[in-house]
Write a protein that holds these residues in place. Structure first.
Motif, PDB file in Angstrom:
ATOM      1  N   GLN A   1      15.078  13.600   9.632  1.00  0.00           N
ATOM      2  CA  GLN A   1      14.323  14.822   9.345  1.00  0.00           C
ATOM      3  C   GLN A   1      12.834  14.673   9.617  1.00  0.00           C
ATOM      4  O   GLN A   1      12.151  15.652   9.886  1.00  0.00           O
ATOM      5  N   ASP A   2      12.337  13.445   9.537  1.00  0.00           N
ATOM      6  CA  ASP A   2      10.934  13.200   9.885  1.00  0.00           C
ATOM      7  C   ASP A   2      10.899  11.929  10.741  1.00  0.00           C
ATOM      8  O   ASP A   2      10.718  10.813  10.222  1.00  0.00           O
ATOM      9  N   PRO A   3      11.096  12.102  12.054  1.00  0.00           N
ATOM     10  CA  PRO A   3      11.249  10.908  12.908  1.00  0.00           C
ATOM     11  C   PRO A   3       9.986  10.074  13.078  1.00  0.00           C
ATOM     12  O   PRO A   3       9.985   9.118  13.849  1.00  0.00           O
ATOM     13  N   THR A   4       8.922  10.399  12.317  1.00  0.00           N
ATOM     14  CA  THR A   4       7.749   9.525  12.380  1.00  0.00           C
ATOM     15  C   THR A   4       7.750   8.541  11.208  1.00  0.00           C
ATOM     16  O   THR A   4       6.908   7.663  11.127  1.00  0.00           O
ATOM     17  N   SER A   5       8.708   8.686  10.268  1.00  0.00           N
ATOM     18  CA  SER A   5       8.793   7.668   9.210  1.00  0.00           C
ATOM     19  C   SER A   5      10.178   7.032   9.216  1.00  0.00           C
ATOM     20  O   SER A   5      11.159   7.642   9.656  1.00  0.00           O
ATOM     21  N   LYS A   6      10.255   5.777   8.732  1.00  0.00           N
ATOM     22  CA  LYS A   6      11.512   5.029   8.886  1.00  0.00           C
ATOM     23  C   LYS A   6      12.625   5.593   8.000  1.00  0.00           C
ATOM     24  O   LYS A   6      12.349   6.150   6.934  1.00  0.00           O
ATOM     25  N   MET A   7      13.851   5.443   8.476  1.00  0.00           N
ATOM     26  CA  MET A   7      15.003   5.845   7.667  1.00  0.00           C
ATOM     27  C   MET A   7      15.040   4.917   6.462  1.00  0.00           C
ATOM     28  O   MET A   7      15.020   3.695   6.627  1.00  0.00           O
ATOM     29  N   SER A   8      15.086   5.508   5.263  1.00  0.00           N
ATOM     30  CA  SER A   8      14.965   4.681   4.075  1.00  0.00           C
ATOM     31  C   SER A   8      15.981   5.101   3.008  1.00  0.00           C
ATOM     32  O   SER A   8      16.257   6.290   2.842  1.00  0.00           O
ATOM     33  N   LYS A   9      16.502   4.085   2.293  1.00  0.00           N
ATOM     34  CA  LYS A   9      17.486   4.347   1.235  1.00  0.00           C
ATOM     35  C   LYS A   9      16.901   5.271   0.176  1.00  0.00           C
ATOM     36  O   LYS A   9      17.618   5.996  -0.493  1.00  0.00           O
ATOM     37  N   SER A  10      15.583   5.197  -0.006  1.00  0.00           N
ATOM     38  CA  SER A  10      14.988   5.941  -1.116  1.00  0.00           C
ATOM     39  C   SER A  10      14.563   7.360  -0.729  1.00  0.00           C
ATOM     40  O   SER A  10      13.975   8.061  -1.549  1.00  0.00           O
ATOM     41  N   ASP A  11      14.869   7.795   0.486  1.00  0.00           N
ATOM     42  CA  ASP A  11      14.500   9.155   0.893  1.00  0.00           C
ATOM     43  C   ASP A  11      15.197  10.170  -0.010  1.00  0.00           C
ATOM     44  O   ASP A  11      16.398  10.069  -0.267  1.00  0.00           O
ATOM     45  N   THR A  12      14.434  11.160  -0.478  1.00  0.00           N
ATOM     46  CA  THR A  12      15.035  12.126  -1.402  1.00  0.00           C
ATOM     47  C   THR A  12      15.807  13.222  -0.660  1.00  0.00           C
ATOM     48  O   THR A  12      16.617  13.931  -1.268  1.00  0.00           O
ATOM     49  N   ASN A  13      15.572  13.349   0.630  1.00  0.00           N
ATOM     50  CA  ASN A  13      16.309  14.349   1.412  1.00  0.00           C
ATOM     51  C   ASN A  13      17.563  13.709   2.009  1.00  0.00           C
ATOM     52  O   ASN A  13      17.471  12.882   2.917  1.00  0.00           O
TER      53      ASN A  13
ATOM     54  N   GLU B   1       7.231   9.003  23.907  1.00  0.00           N
ATOM     55  CA  GLU B   1       6.500   8.896  22.638  1.00  0.00           C
ATOM     56  C   GLU B   1       6.298  10.249  21.951  1.00  0.00           C
ATOM     57  O   GLU B   1       6.345  10.348  20.724  1.00  0.00           O
ATOM     58  N   ASP B   2       6.075  11.296  22.775  1.00  0.00           N
ATOM     59  CA  ASP B   2       5.839  12.604  22.165  1.00  0.00           C
ATOM     60  C   ASP B   2       7.147  13.330  21.808  1.00  0.00           C
ATOM     61  O   ASP B   2       7.131  14.498  21.457  1.00  0.00           O
ATOM     62  N   LYS B   3       8.288  12.592  21.922  1.00  0.00           N
ATOM     63  CA  LYS B   3       9.574  13.176  21.530  1.00  0.00           C
ATOM     64  C   LYS B   3      10.246  12.219  20.528  1.00  0.00           C
ATOM     65  O   LYS B   3      11.306  11.640  20.816  1.00  0.00           O
ATOM     66  N   PRO B   4       9.639  12.052  19.336  1.00  0.00           N
ATOM     67  CA  PRO B   4      10.163  11.024  18.421  1.00  0.00           C
ATOM     68  C   PRO B   4      11.582  11.298  17.937  1.00  0.00           C
ATOM     69  O   PRO B   4      12.353  10.361  17.716  1.00  0.00           O
ATOM     70  N   GLY B   5      11.944  12.576  17.784  1.00  0.00           N
ATOM     71  CA  GLY B   5      13.276  12.898  17.267  1.00  0.00           C
ATOM     72  C   GLY B   5      14.358  12.480  18.244  1.00  0.00           C
ATOM     73  O   GLY B   5      15.294  11.734  17.894  1.00  0.00           O
ATOM     74  N   VAL B   6      14.250  12.947  19.489  1.00  0.00           N
ATOM     75  CA  VAL B   6      15.259  12.605  20.510  1.00  0.00           C
ATOM     76  C   VAL B   6      15.225  11.107  20.799  1.00  0.00           C
ATOM     77  O   VAL B   6      16.278  10.467  20.945  1.00  0.00           O
ATOM     78  N   SER B   7      14.032  10.539  20.849  1.00  0.00           N
ATOM     79  CA  SER B   7      13.923   9.094  21.125  1.00  0.00           C
ATOM     80  C   SER B   7      14.649   8.293  20.057  1.00  0.00           C
ATOM     81  O   SER B   7      15.334   7.313  20.355  1.00  0.00           O
ATOM     82  N   ASN B   8      14.527   8.735  18.802  1.00  0.00           N
ATOM     83  CA  ASN B   8      15.221   8.039  17.710  1.00  0.00           C
ATOM     84  C   ASN B   8      16.742   8.112  17.897  1.00  0.00           C
ATOM     85  O   ASN B   8      17.452   7.116  17.741  1.00  0.00           O
ATOM     86  N   LEU B   9      17.232   9.283  18.286  1.00  0.00           N
ATOM     87  CA  LEU B   9      18.679   9.429  18.501  1.00  0.00           C
ATOM     88  C   LEU B   9      19.114   8.522  19.665  1.00  0.00           C
ATOM     89  O   LEU B   9      20.190   7.923  19.643  1.00  0.00           O
ATOM     90  N   MET B  10      18.253   8.409  20.659  1.00  0.00           N
ATOM     91  CA  MET B  10      18.569   7.534  21.794  1.00  0.00           C
ATOM     92  C   MET B  10      18.602   6.062  21.371  1.00  0.00           C
ATOM     93  O   MET B  10      19.447   5.292  21.819  1.00  0.00           O
ATOM     94  N   VAL B  11      17.675   5.680  20.491  1.00  0.00           N
ATOM     95  CA  VAL B  11      17.653   4.298  19.984  1.00  0.00           C
ATOM     96  C   VAL B  11      18.982   3.990  19.272  1.00  0.00           C
ATOM     97  O   VAL B  11      19.606   2.940  19.479  1.00  0.00           O
TER      98      VAL B  11
ATOM     99  N   LYS C   1       0.843  -1.209   0.000  1.00  0.00           N
ATOM    100  CA  LYS C   1       0.000   0.000   0.000  1.00  0.00           C
ATOM    101  C   LYS C   1       0.878   1.260   0.000  1.00  0.00           C
ATOM    102  O   LYS C   1       0.632   2.193  -0.760  1.00  0.00           O
ATOM    103  N   ASP C   2       1.899   1.250   0.849  1.00  0.00           N
ATOM    104  CA  ASP C   2       2.833   2.390   0.926  1.00  0.00           C
ATOM    105  C   ASP C   2       3.486   2.670  -0.415  1.00  0.00           C
ATOM    106  O   ASP C   2       3.466   3.779  -0.927  1.00  0.00           O
ATOM    107  N   LYS C   3       4.110   1.595  -0.968  1.00  0.00           N
ATOM    108  CA  LYS C   3       4.887   1.790  -2.198  1.00  0.00           C
ATOM    109  C   LYS C   3       3.998   2.146  -3.364  1.00  0.00           C
ATOM    110  O   LYS C   3       4.376   2.928  -4.229  1.00  0.00           O
ATOM    111  N   SER C   4       2.787   1.577  -3.417  1.00  0.00           N
ATOM    112  CA  SER C   4       1.941   1.913  -4.562  1.00  0.00           C
ATOM    113  C   SER C   4       1.372   3.320  -4.437  1.00  0.00           C
ATOM    114  O   SER C   4       1.136   3.968  -5.449  1.00  0.00           O
ATOM    115  N   SER C   5       1.224   3.804  -3.188  1.00  0.00           N
ATOM    116  CA  SER C   5       0.739   5.188  -3.115  1.00  0.00           C
ATOM    117  C   SER C   5       1.872   6.171  -3.396  1.00  0.00           C
ATOM    118  O   SER C   5       1.651   7.248  -3.954  1.00  0.00           O
TER     119      SER C   5
END
Ligand code: TYM
Length: 337
Positions: free
Chosen positions: A195-207, A240-250, A116-120
Protein backbone atom coordinates in the motif's frame (compact mmCIF):
# COMPACT_ATOMS: atom_id res chain seq x y z
CA UNK A 1 23.57 -31.81 13.25
CA UNK A 2 25.52 -34.52 15.02
CA UNK A 3 27.79 -34.98 12.03
CA UNK A 4 28.14 -31.28 11.27
CA UNK A 5 31.20 -30.74 9.15
CA UNK A 6 33.45 -28.39 11.07
CA UNK A 7 35.14 -27.31 7.82
CA UNK A 8 31.93 -25.67 6.69
CA UNK A 9 31.51 -21.92 7.16
CA UNK A 10 29.09 -20.82 9.86
CA UNK A 11 25.82 -19.07 9.09
CA UNK A 12 23.75 -17.42 11.80
CA UNK A 13 20.51 -15.50 11.68
CA UNK A 14 17.46 -14.66 13.75
CA UNK A 15 13.88 -13.49 13.40
CA UNK A 16 11.61 -11.84 15.94
CA UNK A 17 8.38 -13.57 17.01
CA UNK A 18 6.34 -10.42 16.57
CA UNK A 19 3.63 -11.84 14.33
CA UNK A 20 3.32 -14.21 11.42
CA UNK A 21 6.28 -13.84 9.07
CA UNK A 22 5.64 -11.61 6.10
CA UNK A 23 6.51 -12.24 2.49
CA UNK A 24 9.37 -9.77 3.15
CA UNK A 25 10.79 -11.94 5.96
CA UNK A 26 10.44 -14.97 3.74
CA UNK A 27 12.01 -13.60 0.55
CA UNK A 28 14.54 -11.40 2.33
CA UNK A 29 15.67 -13.99 4.86
CA UNK A 30 14.06 -17.33 5.69
CA UNK A 31 13.89 -18.73 2.15
CA UNK A 32 17.64 -18.23 1.85
CA UNK A 33 18.25 -19.79 5.24
CA UNK A 34 16.64 -22.94 3.96
CA UNK A 35 18.78 -22.98 0.82
CA UNK A 36 22.01 -22.59 2.78
CA UNK A 37 21.56 -25.67 4.92
CA UNK A 38 23.46 -28.00 2.60
CA UNK A 39 26.58 -25.88 2.27
CA UNK A 40 27.02 -24.31 5.69
CA UNK A 41 26.75 -25.03 9.41
CA UNK A 42 23.58 -23.07 10.07
CA UNK A 43 22.30 -21.65 13.37
CA UNK A 44 18.87 -20.04 13.30
CA UNK A 45 16.91 -18.68 16.22
CA UNK A 46 13.73 -16.95 17.29
CA UNK A 47 14.82 -13.58 18.70
CA UNK A 48 12.34 -13.37 21.58
CA UNK A 49 14.65 -11.24 23.74
CA UNK A 50 14.76 -8.66 20.96
CA UNK A 51 10.98 -8.66 20.82
CA UNK A 52 10.87 -7.48 24.47
CA UNK A 53 11.81 -4.03 23.17
CA UNK A 54 8.26 -3.60 21.91
CA UNK A 55 5.09 -4.00 23.87
CA UNK A 56 3.30 -7.30 23.22
CA UNK A 57 0.78 -8.94 25.51
CA UNK A 58 2.72 -11.71 27.35
CA UNK A 59 0.24 -14.46 26.42
CA UNK A 60 0.50 -13.34 22.82
CA UNK A 61 4.31 -13.33 22.94
CA UNK A 62 4.32 -16.90 24.23
CA UNK A 63 1.97 -18.03 21.48
CA UNK A 64 3.86 -16.17 18.77
CA UNK A 65 7.19 -17.68 19.84
CA UNK A 66 5.88 -21.21 19.47
CA UNK A 67 4.28 -20.29 16.14
CA UNK A 68 7.45 -18.66 14.85
CA UNK A 69 9.43 -21.79 15.70
CA UNK A 70 6.91 -23.92 13.82
CA UNK A 71 7.02 -21.49 10.90
CA UNK A 72 10.78 -21.89 10.57
CA UNK A 73 10.30 -25.64 10.32
CA UNK A 74 7.41 -25.19 7.89
CA UNK A 75 9.67 -23.02 5.70
CA UNK A 76 12.01 -25.98 5.36
CA UNK A 77 14.56 -25.36 8.10
CA UNK A 78 15.46 -28.92 8.97
CA UNK A 79 16.58 -29.68 12.56
CA UNK A 80 18.61 -32.60 11.21
CA UNK A 81 20.72 -30.16 9.22
CA UNK A 82 20.53 -26.88 11.15
CA UNK A 83 20.54 -25.81 14.74
CA UNK A 84 17.23 -24.11 15.59
CA UNK A 85 16.47 -22.58 18.96
CA UNK A 86 14.72 -19.86 20.94
CA UNK A 87 17.08 -17.08 22.01
CA UNK A 88 15.93 -16.81 25.66
CA UNK A 89 16.45 -20.57 26.14
CA UNK A 90 20.19 -20.02 25.63
CA UNK A 91 21.34 -17.92 28.57
CA UNK A 92 24.61 -16.95 26.95
CA UNK A 93 22.76 -14.49 24.70
CA UNK A 94 21.61 -12.22 27.54
CA UNK A 95 25.00 -12.45 29.23
CA UNK A 96 26.91 -11.65 26.07
CA UNK A 97 24.44 -8.86 25.31
CA UNK A 98 25.46 -7.09 28.52
CA UNK A 99 29.16 -7.48 27.76
CA UNK A 100 28.60 -6.05 24.29
CA UNK A 101 26.51 -3.16 25.70
CA UNK A 102 29.49 -2.19 27.79
CA UNK A 103 31.63 -2.14 24.65
CA UNK A 104 29.15 0.06 22.72
CA UNK A 105 29.29 3.82 22.63
CA UNK A 106 26.26 6.04 23.15
CA UNK A 107 27.11 7.95 19.97
CA UNK A 108 27.16 4.92 17.69
CA UNK A 109 23.95 3.50 19.14
CA UNK A 110 22.29 6.91 18.66
CA UNK A 111 22.99 6.75 14.94
CA UNK A 112 21.05 3.53 14.35
CA UNK A 113 18.18 4.22 11.95
CA UNK A 114 16.06 1.41 13.38
CA UNK A 115 16.26 3.01 16.82
CA UNK A 116 15.32 6.40 15.38
CA UNK A 117 12.44 4.90 13.37
CA UNK A 118 11.02 2.83 16.21
CA UNK A 119 11.35 5.55 18.81
CA UNK A 120 9.59 8.06 16.61
CA UNK A 121 6.79 5.57 15.89
CA UNK A 122 6.41 4.61 19.57
CA UNK A 123 7.30 7.68 21.65
CA UNK A 124 5.44 6.13 24.60
CA UNK A 125 7.94 3.26 24.90
CA UNK A 126 11.52 4.32 24.17
CA UNK A 127 13.06 1.78 26.51
CA UNK A 128 16.77 1.22 27.13
CA UNK A 129 16.56 -2.15 25.39
CA UNK A 130 15.45 -0.50 22.17
CA UNK A 131 18.57 1.61 22.36
CA UNK A 132 21.00 -1.22 23.16
CA UNK A 133 19.28 -3.66 20.78
CA UNK A 134 22.26 -3.67 18.36
CA UNK A 135 24.59 -4.75 21.19
CA UNK A 136 22.40 -7.77 21.93
CA UNK A 137 22.32 -8.55 18.21
CA UNK A 138 26.12 -8.24 17.98
CA UNK A 139 26.38 -10.69 20.87
CA UNK A 140 24.06 -13.16 19.08
CA UNK A 141 26.31 -13.18 16.06
CA UNK A 142 29.71 -13.11 17.75
CA UNK A 143 28.85 -15.91 20.22
CA UNK A 144 28.82 -18.39 17.36
CA UNK A 145 31.84 -16.99 15.49
CA UNK A 146 29.58 -16.67 12.43
CA UNK A 147 31.14 -16.18 9.00
CA UNK A 148 27.96 -14.99 7.28
CA UNK A 149 24.71 -13.45 8.44
CA UNK A 150 21.89 -13.73 5.90
CA UNK A 151 19.49 -10.81 6.42
CA UNK A 152 17.37 -8.35 4.51
CA UNK A 153 18.77 -4.92 3.63
CA UNK A 154 17.19 -3.27 6.71
CA UNK A 155 19.71 -5.03 8.97
CA UNK A 156 22.85 -3.74 7.18
CA UNK A 157 23.58 -1.07 9.76
CA UNK A 158 23.35 -3.54 12.65
CA UNK A 159 25.83 -5.80 10.92
CA UNK A 160 28.28 -2.98 10.37
CA UNK A 161 27.93 -2.15 14.04
CA UNK A 162 28.69 -5.80 14.92
CA UNK A 163 31.86 -5.71 12.84
CA UNK A 164 32.91 -2.41 14.45
CA UNK A 165 32.41 -3.72 17.94
CA UNK A 166 34.25 -6.99 17.16
CA UNK A 167 37.17 -5.15 15.59
CA UNK A 168 37.46 -2.85 18.58
CA UNK A 169 37.23 -5.73 21.06
CA UNK A 170 39.91 -7.74 19.23
CA UNK A 171 42.15 -4.69 19.16
CA UNK A 172 41.67 -3.80 22.84
CA UNK A 173 41.67 -7.26 24.42
CA UNK A 174 43.31 -9.58 21.88
CA UNK A 175 41.87 -11.70 19.07
CA UNK A 176 38.51 -13.10 20.20
CA UNK A 177 35.82 -12.70 17.53
CA UNK A 178 35.56 -13.62 13.90
CA UNK A 179 34.36 -10.68 11.78
CA UNK A 180 31.02 -11.66 10.25
CA UNK A 181 29.87 -10.65 6.79
CA UNK A 182 26.34 -9.86 5.69
CA UNK A 183 24.78 -12.16 3.14
CA UNK A 184 22.07 -10.43 1.15
CA UNK A 185 19.82 -12.15 -1.36
CA UNK A 186 20.18 -11.02 -4.99
CA UNK A 187 16.41 -10.55 -5.21
CA UNK A 188 14.04 -9.86 -2.35
CA UNK A 189 16.41 -8.14 0.09
CA UNK A 190 13.89 -5.32 0.41
CA UNK A 191 10.23 -6.17 -0.12
CA UNK A 192 8.07 -3.06 0.20
CA UNK A 193 4.54 -2.51 1.51
CA UNK A 194 1.80 -3.18 -1.06
CA UNK A 195 0.00 0.00 0.00
CA UNK A 196 2.97 2.32 0.47
CA UNK A 197 5.79 0.99 -1.71
CA UNK A 198 8.24 3.53 -0.30
CA UNK A 199 8.30 1.80 3.11
CA UNK A 200 9.27 -1.80 3.85
CA UNK A 201 6.71 -4.56 4.25
CA UNK A 202 6.49 -5.00 7.99
CA UNK A 203 4.75 -7.38 10.41
CA UNK A 204 3.66 -4.41 12.49
CA UNK A 205 1.84 -2.58 9.67
CA UNK A 206 -1.67 -1.72 10.84
CA UNK A 207 -3.12 -1.91 7.33
CA UNK A 208 -3.66 -5.63 6.59
CA UNK A 209 -3.75 -4.96 2.83
CA UNK A 210 -0.13 -3.73 2.96
CA UNK A 211 1.37 -7.02 4.03
CA UNK A 212 1.28 -10.60 2.80
CA UNK A 213 1.53 -13.03 5.69
CA UNK A 214 3.08 -16.35 4.76
CA UNK A 215 -0.02 -18.08 6.13
CA UNK A 216 -2.50 -16.07 4.04
CA UNK A 217 -4.91 -18.22 2.02
CA UNK A 218 -4.75 -18.08 -1.78
CA UNK A 219 -7.87 -15.92 -2.24
CA UNK A 220 -6.57 -13.40 0.32
CA UNK A 221 -3.20 -13.22 -1.43
CA UNK A 222 -4.80 -12.65 -4.83
CA UNK A 223 -7.04 -9.94 -3.41
CA UNK A 224 -4.17 -8.11 -1.73
CA UNK A 225 -2.11 -8.10 -4.93
CA UNK A 226 -5.12 -6.88 -6.90
CA UNK A 227 -5.40 -3.86 -4.63
CA UNK A 228 -1.62 -3.19 -4.54
CA UNK A 229 -0.78 0.47 -5.18
CA UNK A 230 0.82 1.06 -8.61
CA UNK A 231 0.78 4.08 -10.94
CA UNK A 232 -1.21 5.29 -13.92
CA UNK A 233 1.26 4.41 -16.70
CA UNK A 234 0.00 0.80 -17.03
CA UNK A 235 3.40 -0.40 -18.22
CA UNK A 236 5.29 -3.16 -16.43
CA UNK A 237 8.82 -1.84 -16.10
CA UNK A 238 11.38 -1.50 -13.35
CA UNK A 239 12.04 2.18 -12.62
CA UNK A 240 12.77 4.26 -9.58
CA UNK A 241 9.76 6.50 -10.18
CA UNK A 242 7.50 3.41 -10.29
CA UNK A 243 8.02 1.96 -6.78
CA UNK A 244 4.74 0.01 -6.71
CA UNK A 245 5.26 -1.93 -9.95
CA UNK A 246 8.98 -2.29 -9.26
CA UNK A 247 8.17 -3.89 -5.91
CA UNK A 248 5.82 -6.38 -7.57
CA UNK A 249 8.58 -7.16 -10.07
CA UNK A 250 11.08 -7.75 -7.24
CA UNK A 251 8.65 -10.23 -5.66
CA UNK A 252 7.96 -11.99 -8.96
CA UNK A 253 11.66 -12.11 -9.79
CA UNK A 254 12.63 -13.46 -6.35
CA UNK A 255 10.28 -16.41 -6.72
CA UNK A 256 10.55 -17.22 -10.43
CA UNK A 257 14.25 -16.38 -10.83
CA UNK A 258 13.43 -14.31 -13.93
CA UNK A 259 15.32 -11.04 -14.34
CA UNK A 260 13.71 -7.63 -14.77
CA UNK A 261 14.21 -7.51 -18.56
CA UNK A 262 12.53 -10.93 -18.97
CA UNK A 263 9.61 -9.81 -16.84
CA UNK A 264 9.21 -6.61 -18.87
CA UNK A 265 9.12 -8.69 -22.07
CA UNK A 266 6.70 -11.22 -20.60
CA UNK A 267 4.18 -8.49 -19.74
CA UNK A 268 4.80 -6.10 -22.64
CA UNK A 269 1.49 -4.76 -23.92
CA UNK A 270 -0.44 -6.23 -20.98
CA UNK A 271 -2.01 -4.07 -18.27
CA UNK A 272 -1.36 -4.18 -14.55
CA UNK A 273 -4.40 -6.42 -14.02
CA UNK A 274 -2.76 -9.44 -15.69
CA UNK A 275 0.55 -8.75 -14.02
CA UNK A 276 -0.97 -8.54 -10.54
CA UNK A 277 -2.79 -11.84 -11.03
CA UNK A 278 0.44 -13.49 -12.19
CA UNK A 279 2.41 -12.20 -9.20
CA UNK A 280 -0.39 -13.12 -6.78
CA UNK A 281 -0.68 -16.64 -8.17
CA UNK A 282 3.09 -17.19 -8.07
CA UNK A 283 3.19 -16.11 -4.44
CA UNK A 284 0.16 -18.24 -3.53
CA UNK A 285 1.73 -21.33 -5.15
CA UNK A 286 5.01 -20.74 -3.32
CA UNK A 287 3.34 -20.36 0.08
CA UNK A 288 0.77 -23.17 -0.13
CA UNK A 289 3.05 -26.04 0.97
CA UNK A 290 4.37 -23.92 3.88
CA UNK A 291 0.81 -23.35 5.12
CA UNK A 292 0.07 -27.05 4.95
CA UNK A 293 3.23 -28.09 6.77
CA UNK A 294 2.61 -25.45 9.42
CA UNK A 295 -0.84 -26.86 10.22
CA UNK A 296 0.62 -30.33 10.74
CA UNK A 297 3.42 -29.04 12.95
CA UNK A 298 1.11 -27.04 15.20
CA UNK A 299 -0.90 -30.18 15.82
CA UNK A 300 2.06 -31.76 17.58
CA UNK A 301 3.12 -29.37 20.29
CA UNK A 302 5.09 -32.00 22.23
CA UNK A 303 7.34 -32.63 19.25
CA UNK A 304 7.91 -28.89 18.79
CA UNK A 305 8.87 -28.49 22.45
CA UNK A 306 11.27 -31.43 22.26
CA UNK A 307 12.98 -29.86 19.24
CA UNK A 308 13.25 -26.52 21.07
CA UNK A 309 14.86 -28.21 24.05
CA UNK A 310 17.48 -30.11 22.11
CA UNK A 311 18.25 -27.06 19.94
CA UNK A 312 18.79 -24.88 23.02
CA UNK A 313 21.08 -27.42 24.67
CA UNK A 314 23.32 -27.70 21.62
CA UNK A 315 23.36 -23.93 21.11
CA UNK A 316 24.27 -23.27 24.75
CA UNK A 317 27.21 -25.64 24.50
CA UNK A 318 28.61 -23.80 21.47
CA UNK A 319 27.80 -20.28 22.70
CA UNK A 320 29.26 -20.78 26.15
CA UNK A 321 32.72 -21.42 24.74
CA UNK A 322 32.91 -17.92 23.25
CA UNK A 323 31.19 -16.39 26.26
CA UNK A 324 33.75 -17.89 28.66
CA UNK A 325 36.64 -16.76 26.46
CA UNK A 326 35.18 -13.25 26.32
CA UNK A 327 34.63 -13.03 30.07
CA UNK A 328 38.23 -14.09 30.62
CA UNK A 329 39.53 -11.48 28.19
CA UNK A 330 37.55 -8.80 30.04
CA UNK A 331 39.06 -9.84 33.37
CA UNK A 332 35.97 -11.31 35.00
CA UNK A 333 37.16 -13.61 37.75
CA UNK A 334 36.17 -17.19 36.88
CA UNK A 335 33.69 -18.69 39.34
CA UNK A 336 35.03 -21.71 41.20
CA UNK A 337 32.99 -24.76 40.29
P1 TYM B 1 13.15 -9.16 11.88
O1 TYM B 1 12.43 -10.11 12.76
O2 TYM B 1 12.65 -7.76 11.78
O3 TYM B 1 13.20 -9.72 10.41
C1 TYM B 1 13.72 -11.02 10.13
C2 TYM B 1 14.45 -11.00 8.79
O4 TYM B 1 13.57 -10.57 7.75
C3 TYM B 1 14.17 -9.51 7.01
N1 TYM B 1 13.11 -8.61 6.55
C4 TYM B 1 12.93 -8.26 5.28
N2 TYM B 1 13.58 -8.58 4.15
C5 TYM B 1 13.13 -8.06 2.99
N3 TYM B 1 12.06 -7.23 2.91
C6 TYM B 1 11.37 -6.88 4.01
N4 TYM B 1 10.30 -6.09 3.92
C7 TYM B 1 11.80 -7.39 5.28
N5 TYM B 1 11.35 -7.27 6.54
C8 TYM B 1 12.17 -8.00 7.31
C9 TYM B 1 15.11 -8.83 8.00
O5 TYM B 1 16.14 -8.14 7.34
C10 TYM B 1 15.63 -10.01 8.77
O6 TYM B 1 16.71 -10.61 8.09
N6 TYM B 1 17.24 -7.74 14.37
C11 TYM B 1 16.65 -8.84 13.60
C12 TYM B 1 16.65 -10.16 14.36
C13 TYM B 1 17.96 -10.56 14.88
C14 TYM B 1 19.07 -11.03 14.13
C15 TYM B 1 20.09 -11.31 15.08
C16 TYM B 1 19.30 -11.24 12.78
C17 TYM B 1 18.32 -10.57 16.20
N7 TYM B 1 19.60 -11.01 16.31
C18 TYM B 1 21.34 -11.80 14.69
C19 TYM B 1 20.54 -11.71 12.38
C20 TYM B 1 21.54 -11.99 13.32
C21 TYM B 1 15.23 -8.46 13.26
O7 TYM B 1 14.61 -7.68 13.91
O8 TYM B 1 14.70 -9.15 12.22
Amino acid sequence: MENANTEKKIILSGIQPTGTFTLGNYLGAVRNWQKMQEDYNCYYFIADLHSLTIHIDPAQRKKQTLEAFALLLACGIDPEKSLIFVQSHVRSHAEMGWLMSCCSQFGELSRMTQFKDKSSKHPENINAGLFTYPALMAGDILLYQADYVPVGADQTQHLEFTRDIATRFNHNYGENFKLPEGYFPKAGARVMSLQDPTSKMSKSDTNPKATISILDEENVILKKFKSAVTDSEAKVCYREDKPGVSNLMVIYSAITGKNMADIETEFAGKGYGDFKVAVGQTVADELKPIRERYKDLMNNRKALEALMKSGAEKAEYIARKTLTKTQKKLGLLPASR
